[in-house]
Design a protein around this motif. Structure first.
Motif, PDB file in Angstrom:
ATOM      1  N   UNK A  18       0.843  -1.200   0.000  1.00  0.00           N
ATOM      2  CA  UNK A  18       0.000   0.000   0.000  1.00  0.00           C
ATOM      3  C   UNK A  18       0.874   1.243   0.000  1.00  0.00           C
ATOM      4  N   UNK A  19       0.353   2.302  -0.571  1.00  0.00           N
ATOM      5  CA  UNK A  19       1.042   3.587  -0.570  1.00  0.00           C
ATOM      6  C   UNK A  19       0.787   4.296   0.764  1.00  0.00           C
ATOM      7  N   UNK A  20       1.611   5.296   1.083  1.00  0.00           N
ATOM      8  CA  UNK A  20       1.335   6.080   2.294  1.00  0.00           C
ATOM      9  C   UNK A  20      -0.061   6.711   2.277  1.00  0.00           C
ATOM     10  N   UNK A  38       7.394   7.355  10.939  1.00  0.00           N
ATOM     11  CA  UNK A  38       8.560   6.684  10.352  1.00  0.00           C
ATOM     12  C   UNK A  38       9.843   7.277  10.926  1.00  0.00           C
ATOM     13  N   UNK A  39       9.934   8.597  10.983  1.00  0.00           N
ATOM     14  CA  UNK A  39      11.117   9.281  11.508  1.00  0.00           C
ATOM     15  C   UNK A  39      11.370   8.905  12.966  1.00  0.00           C
ATOM     16  N   UNK A  40      10.292   8.829  13.755  1.00  0.00           N
ATOM     17  CA  UNK A  40      10.415   8.504  15.182  1.00  0.00           C
ATOM     18  C   UNK A  40      10.521   7.001  15.450  1.00  0.00           C
ATOM     19  N   UNK A  41      10.215   6.199  14.446  1.00  0.00           N
ATOM     20  CA  UNK A  41      10.256   4.748  14.628  1.00  0.00           C
ATOM     21  C   UNK A  41       9.090   4.202  15.426  1.00  0.00           C
ATOM     22  N   UNK A  42       7.963   4.893  15.394  1.00  0.00           N
ATOM     23  CA  UNK A  42       6.817   4.473  16.197  1.00  0.00           C
ATOM     24  C   UNK A  42       5.652   3.924  15.389  1.00  0.00           C
ATOM     25  N   UNK A  47       8.617   0.062   4.001  1.00  0.00           N
ATOM     26  CA  UNK A  47       9.649  -0.481   3.120  1.00  0.00           C
ATOM     27  C   UNK A  47       9.890   0.486   1.973  1.00  0.00           C
ATOM     28  N   UNK A  48      11.136   0.613   1.573  1.00  0.00           N
ATOM     29  CA  UNK A  48      11.466   1.414   0.399  1.00  0.00           C
ATOM     30  C   UNK A  48      11.511   0.510  -0.821  1.00  0.00           C
ATOM     31  N   UNK A  49      10.754   0.871  -1.829  1.00  0.00           N
ATOM     32  CA  UNK A  49      10.760   0.175  -3.113  1.00  0.00           C
ATOM     33  C   UNK A  49      11.279   1.205  -4.106  1.00  0.00           C
ATOM     34  N   UNK A  50      12.548   1.075  -4.462  1.00  0.00           N
ATOM     35  CA  UNK A  50      13.178   2.135  -5.231  1.00  0.00           C
ATOM     36  C   UNK A  50      13.254   3.363  -4.351  1.00  0.00           C
ATOM     37  N   UNK A  54       6.438   2.003   0.789  1.00  0.00           N
ATOM     38  CA  UNK A  54       5.292   1.097   0.697  1.00  0.00           C
ATOM     39  C   UNK A  54       5.124   0.380   2.025  1.00  0.00           C
ATOM     40  N   UNK A  55       3.888   0.015   2.319  1.00  0.00           N
ATOM     41  CA  UNK A  55       3.540  -0.707   3.539  1.00  0.00           C
ATOM     42  C   UNK A  55       2.931  -2.042   3.167  1.00  0.00           C
ATOM     43  N   UNK A  56       3.202  -3.053   3.972  1.00  0.00           N
ATOM     44  CA  UNK A  56       2.513  -4.342   3.825  1.00  0.00           C
ATOM     45  C   UNK A  56       1.275  -4.287   4.717  1.00  0.00           C
ATOM     46  N   UNK A  57       0.132  -4.624   4.124  1.00  0.00           N
ATOM     47  CA  UNK A  57      -1.124  -4.547   4.873  1.00  0.00           C
ATOM     48  C   UNK A  57      -1.067  -5.387   6.145  1.00  0.00           C
ATOM     49  N   UNK A  58      -0.506  -6.585   6.065  1.00  0.00           N
ATOM     50  CA  UNK A  58      -0.484  -7.446   7.252  1.00  0.00           C
ATOM     51  C   UNK A  58       0.338  -6.820   8.371  1.00  0.00           C
TER      52      UNK A  58
END
Length: 74
Positions: A18-20, A38-42, A47-50, A54-58
């Motif tokens: 999924x996109x942001x 993402x910056x705070x790690x919370x 994942x970076x694709x190129x 992107x996010x995995x739904x699960x």
């Protein structure tokens, strides 16, 4: 739906990534909040694709399940 992104109702209706913008709509938060998480790690694992995020739904659903910090039945 706003921005032309349909909100996935079930896991069967989703692609693997999924996109942001899709995740922000799903969680009901601004995209900027996802970038802050993402910056705070919370936030959910991203994942970076190129050069795209992107996010995995699960992983998003698992992260969301872990966010419950109190019992509403008490």
């Amino acid at each position: 739906m706003p921005n032309g992104f349909p909100r996935p109702a079930t896991a069967a209706g989703r692609g693997p990534l999924a996109t942001p913008a899709e995740i922000a709509e799903y969680l009901g938060v601004p995209v900027k909040t996802l970038y802050q998480w993402k910056y705070r790690g919370t936030g959910p694992k991203v994942h970076k694709v190129g050069r795209h995020l992107r996010y995995r739904w699960r992983e998003v659903d698992a992260w969301l399940d872990r966010q419950t910090s109190y019992d509403l039945t008490a």
